[in-house]
Design a protein around this motif. Structure first.
Motif, PDB file in Angstrom:
ATOM      1  N   LEU A   1       0.813  -1.238   0.079  1.00  0.00           N
ATOM      2  CA  LEU A   1      -0.079  -0.188  -0.042  1.00  0.00           C
ATOM      3  C   LEU A   1       0.807   1.195   0.122  1.00  0.00           C
ATOM      4  O   LEU A   1       1.750   1.384   0.877  1.00  0.00           O
ATOM      5  N   LEU A   2       0.839   1.967  -1.227  1.00  0.00           N
ATOM      6  CA  LEU A   2       1.853   3.253  -1.213  1.00  0.00           C
ATOM      7  C   LEU A   2       1.113   4.652  -0.778  1.00  0.00           C
ATOM      8  O   LEU A   2       1.870   5.380  -0.193  1.00  0.00           O
ATOM      9  N   ARG A   3      -0.238   4.453  -0.880  1.00  0.00           N
ATOM     10  CA  ARG A   3      -1.122   5.836  -0.437  1.00  0.00           C
ATOM     11  C   ARG A   3      -2.420   4.959  -0.091  1.00  0.00           C
ATOM     12  O   ARG A   3      -2.991   4.071  -0.548  1.00  0.00           O
ATOM     13  N   ARG A   4      -2.883   5.909   1.350  1.00  0.00           N
ATOM     14  CA  ARG A   4      -4.149   5.164   1.717  1.00  0.00           C
ATOM     15  C   ARG A   4      -4.980   6.246   2.080  1.00  0.00           C
ATOM     16  O   ARG A   4      -4.613   7.356   2.686  1.00  0.00           O
ATOM     17  N   MET A   5      -6.053   6.364   1.624  1.00  0.00           N
ATOM     18  CA  MET A   5      -7.189   7.433   2.124  1.00  0.00           C
ATOM     19  C   MET A   5      -7.603   7.407   3.410  1.00  0.00           C
ATOM     20  O   MET A   5      -7.733   8.510   4.143  1.00  0.00           O
ATOM     21  N   ASP A   6      -7.677   6.391   4.115  1.00  0.00           N
ATOM     22  CA  ASP A   6      -8.015   6.081   5.483  1.00  0.00           C
ATOM     23  C   ASP A   6      -6.737   6.659   6.286  1.00  0.00           C
ATOM     24  O   ASP A   6      -7.024   7.079   7.574  1.00  0.00           O
ATOM     25  N   LEU A   7      -5.578   7.314   5.742  1.00  0.00           N
ATOM     26  CA  LEU A   7      -4.488   7.863   6.476  1.00  0.00           C
ATOM     27  C   LEU A   7      -4.121   9.198   5.964  1.00  0.00           C
ATOM     28  O   LEU A   7      -3.331   9.827   6.136  1.00  0.00           O
ATOM     29  N   GLY A   8      -5.342   9.621   5.064  1.00  0.00           N
ATOM     30  CA  GLY A   8      -5.405  10.943   5.005  1.00  0.00           C
ATOM     31  C   GLY A   8      -4.982  11.214   3.233  1.00  0.00           C
ATOM     32  O   GLY A   8      -4.870  12.473   2.806  1.00  0.00           O
ATOM     33  N   ASP A   9      -4.185  10.613   2.645  1.00  0.00           N
ATOM     34  CA  ASP A   9      -3.879  10.451   1.116  1.00  0.00           C
ATOM     35  C   ASP A   9      -5.230  10.812   0.224  1.00  0.00           C
ATOM     36  O   ASP A   9      -6.273  10.435   0.756  1.00  0.00           O
ATOM     37  N   VAL A  10      -4.905  11.438  -0.838  1.00  0.00           N
ATOM     38  CA  VAL A  10      -6.239  11.755  -1.643  1.00  0.00           C
ATOM     39  C   VAL A  10      -6.545  10.630  -2.578  1.00  0.00           C
ATOM     40  O   VAL A  10      -7.600  10.636  -3.130  1.00  0.00           O
ATOM     41  N   CYS A  11      -5.922   9.539  -2.249  1.00  0.00           N
ATOM     42  CA  CYS A  11      -6.294   8.209  -3.204  1.00  0.00           C
ATOM     43  C   CYS A  11      -5.743   7.117  -2.462  1.00  0.00           C
ATOM     44  O   CYS A  11      -4.711   7.015  -1.712  1.00  0.00           O
ATOM     45  N   ASN A  12      -6.274   5.783  -3.010  1.00  0.00           N
ATOM     46  CA  ASN A  12      -5.609   4.538  -2.524  1.00  0.00           C
ATOM     47  C   ASN A  12      -4.537   4.223  -3.695  1.00  0.00           C
ATOM     48  O   ASN A  12      -5.053   4.368  -4.831  1.00  0.00           O
ATOM     49  N   LEU A  13      -3.315   3.848  -3.510  1.00  0.00           N
ATOM     50  CA  LEU A  13      -2.455   3.243  -4.533  1.00  0.00           C
ATOM     51  C   LEU A  13      -1.709   2.160  -4.017  1.00  0.00           C
ATOM     52  O   LEU A  13      -1.018   2.306  -2.920  1.00  0.00           O
ATOM     53  N   SER A  14      -1.567   1.037  -4.726  1.00  0.00           N
ATOM     54  CA  SER A  14      -0.986  -0.107  -4.446  1.00  0.00           C
ATOM     55  C   SER A  14       0.157  -0.476  -5.740  1.00  0.00           C
ATOM     56  O   SER A  14      -0.129  -0.032  -6.679  1.00  0.00           O
ATOM     57  N   GLY A  15       0.995  -1.114  -5.144  1.00  0.00           N
ATOM     58  CA  GLY A  15       2.116  -1.846  -5.968  1.00  0.00           C
ATOM     59  C   GLY A  15       1.812  -3.198  -5.643  1.00  0.00           C
ATOM     60  O   GLY A  15       1.519  -3.601  -4.494  1.00  0.00           O
ATOM     61  N   PHE A  16       2.423  -4.119  -6.462  1.00  0.00           N
ATOM     62  CA  PHE A  16       2.457  -5.789  -6.165  1.00  0.00           C
ATOM     63  C   PHE A  16       3.748  -6.053  -6.878  1.00  0.00           C
ATOM     64  O   PHE A  16       4.296  -5.696  -7.862  1.00  0.00           O
ATOM     65  N   TYR A  17       4.089  -7.299  -6.293  1.00  0.00           N
ATOM     66  CA  TYR A  17       5.007  -8.060  -6.696  1.00  0.00           C
ATOM     67  C   TYR A  17       4.565  -9.687  -6.893  1.00  0.00           C
ATOM     68  O   TYR A  17       4.008 -10.093  -5.932  1.00  0.00           O
ATOM     69  N   THR A  18       5.018 -10.179  -7.841  1.00  0.00           N
ATOM     70  CA  THR A  18       4.518 -11.599  -7.853  1.00  0.00           C
ATOM     71  C   THR A  18       5.504 -12.427  -8.985  1.00  0.00           C
ATOM     72  O   THR A  18       6.024 -11.646  -9.868  1.00  0.00           O
ATOM     73  N   GLY A  19       5.695 -13.600  -9.012  1.00  0.00           N
ATOM     74  CA  GLY A  19       6.342 -14.190 -10.112  1.00  0.00           C
ATOM     75  C   GLY A  19       5.342 -14.663 -11.041  1.00  0.00           C
ATOM     76  O   GLY A  19       4.101 -14.262 -10.993  1.00  0.00           O
ATOM     77  N   CYS A  20       5.632 -14.769 -12.264  1.00  0.00           N
ATOM     78  CA  CYS A  20       4.968 -15.040 -13.369  1.00  0.00           C
ATOM     79  C   CYS A  20       4.153 -16.376 -13.297  1.00  0.00           C
ATOM     80  O   CYS A  20       3.102 -16.156 -14.024  1.00  0.00           O
ATOM     81  N   HIS A  21       4.415 -17.102 -12.514  1.00  0.00           N
ATOM     82  CA  HIS A  21       3.533 -18.372 -12.445  1.00  0.00           C
ATOM     83  C   HIS A  21       2.729 -18.300 -11.362  1.00  0.00           C
ATOM     84  O   HIS A  21       2.271 -19.165 -10.388  1.00  0.00           O
ATOM     85  N   GLY A  22       2.272 -17.227 -10.633  1.00  0.00           N
ATOM     86  CA  GLY A  22       1.522 -17.193  -9.372  1.00  0.00           C
ATOM     87  C   GLY A  22      -0.043 -17.228  -9.798  1.00  0.00           C
ATOM     88  O   GLY A  22      -0.576 -16.917 -10.984  1.00  0.00           O
ATOM     89  N   ALA A  23      -0.617 -17.967  -8.882  1.00  0.00           N
ATOM     90  CA  ALA A  23      -2.066 -18.461  -8.964  1.00  0.00           C
ATOM     91  C   ALA A  23      -2.279 -18.833 -10.210  1.00  0.00           C
ATOM     92  O   ALA A  23      -1.719 -19.843 -10.747  1.00  0.00           O
ATOM     93  N   THR A  24      -3.410 -18.591 -10.792  1.00  0.00           N
ATOM     94  CA  THR A  24      -4.036 -19.129 -12.445  1.00  0.00           C
ATOM     95  C   THR A  24      -3.103 -18.312 -13.177  1.00  0.00           C
ATOM     96  O   THR A  24      -3.166 -17.197 -13.329  1.00  0.00           O
ATOM     97  N   HIS A  25      -2.335 -19.116 -13.980  1.00  0.00           N
ATOM     98  CA  HIS A  25      -1.492 -18.587 -14.965  1.00  0.00           C
ATOM     99  C   HIS A  25      -1.217 -19.415 -16.239  1.00  0.00           C
ATOM    100  O   HIS A  25      -1.614 -20.622 -16.444  1.00  0.00           O
ATOM    101  N   ILE A  26      -0.626 -18.694 -17.348  1.00  0.00           N
ATOM    102  CA  ILE A  26      -0.441 -19.242 -18.704  1.00  0.00           C
ATOM    103  C   ILE A  26       1.242 -19.602 -18.725  1.00  0.00           C
ATOM    104  O   ILE A  26       1.817 -18.544 -18.375  1.00  0.00           O
ATOM    105  N   ASP A  27       1.811 -20.708 -19.007  1.00  0.00           N
ATOM    106  CA  ASP A  27       3.108 -21.001 -19.467  1.00  0.00           C
ATOM    107  C   ASP A  27       3.177 -20.836 -20.907  1.00  0.00           C
ATOM    108  O   ASP A  27       2.375 -21.353 -21.664  1.00  0.00           O
ATOM    109  N   ALA A  28       4.203 -20.156 -21.411  1.00  0.00           N
ATOM    110  CA  ALA A  28       4.417 -19.881 -22.846  1.00  0.00           C
ATOM    111  C   ALA A  28       5.432 -20.754 -23.177  1.00  0.00           C
ATOM    112  O   ALA A  28       6.360 -21.267 -22.246  1.00  0.00           O
ATOM    113  N   PRO A  29       5.742 -21.389 -24.438  1.00  0.00           N
ATOM    114  CA  PRO A  29       6.692 -21.807 -25.007  1.00  0.00           C
ATOM    115  C   PRO A  29       7.995 -21.797 -24.415  1.00  0.00           C
ATOM    116  O   PRO A  29       9.131 -22.709 -23.855  1.00  0.00           O
ATOM    117  N   CYS A  30       8.589 -20.510 -24.264  1.00  0.00           N
ATOM    118  CA  CYS A  30       9.991 -20.118 -23.789  1.00  0.00           C
ATOM    119  C   CYS A  30      10.153 -20.568 -22.412  1.00  0.00           C
ATOM    120  O   CYS A  30      11.178 -20.255 -22.029  1.00  0.00           O
TER     121      CYS A  30
END
Length: 193
Positions: A26-55
């Motif tokens: 959570l980068l910005r949070r309205m409940d803490l006084g920010d003007v908007c909510n803003l998130s960043g996220f990190y995951t591996g490409c094979h997270g949860a439901t995913h497609i494997d490509a040939p490479c």
């Protein structure tokens, strides 16, 4: 028309052993006084439901971004099978299946090398499973992945088919447009007319 979400939620889905844990910051949070909510996220490409490509396993194979989007939508057949699915099993189901096949096995539907070969030999376009992987981790050479991906057949893994009856559907499972990536999370749905 009925739409069935067959995706796993990215941040709460189990993670394949050795893959990175997804997280949301959570980068910005309205409940803490920010003007908007803003998130960043990190995951591996094979997270949860995913497609494997040939490479993922094939040197110079296509990346997820090199497939046309229409490759990830169309008619499919959900087949209920558990355990190691062999070429003989595939030969029995192919006459009743569409060219996109999703295996429902309560997380235990895996392809043998002969099963993968039977699917590519029949011209199947996409293969999916509700397991973490299309094959068990017992063979570290990943022959089913290599057979499918070597034939240009994307693999859809980590599906949630718990509320889906076997049968024919339309499906959509669009990957993110990740340039150069071997896999991508997807939001996968089935459509019943």
């Amino acid at each position: 028309m009925k739409v069935i979400d067959i995706s796993r939620e990215l941040f709460s889905a189990p993670v394949y052993p050795g893959d990175p844990m997804p997280r949301r910051d959570l980068l910005r949070r309205m409940d803490l006084g920010d003007v908007c909510n803003l998130s960043g996220f990190y995951t591996g490409c094979h997270g949860a439901t995913h497609i494997d490509a040939p490479c993922h396993f094939i040197e110079d194979g296509k990346t997820v971004g090199q497939f046309a989007p229409e490759r990830f939508l169309g008619e499919c057949t959900v087949i209920e099978m558990r355990g190691i699915i062999t070429g003989s099993d595939i030969d029995r189901i192919l006459p009743h299946a569409k060219k996109n096949i999703l295996f429902k096995g309560e997380g235990e539907a895996f392809l043998s090398e002969s099963g993968a070969f039977a699917l590519t030999d029949a011209g199947v376009l996409l293969v999916g499973t509700d397991a973490f992987s299309i094959e068990t981790d017992k063979d570290e050479t990943y022959p089913a992945h290599r057979e499918l991906l070597g034939a240009g057949v994307p693999i859809l893994e980590g599906l949630n088919l718990s509320n889906v009856e076997p049968g024919d559907y339309r499906f959509i499972a669009l990957p993110l447009l990740l340039g150069g990536a071997e896999a991508s999370p997807v939001r996968a749905i089935l459509i019943m007319e």
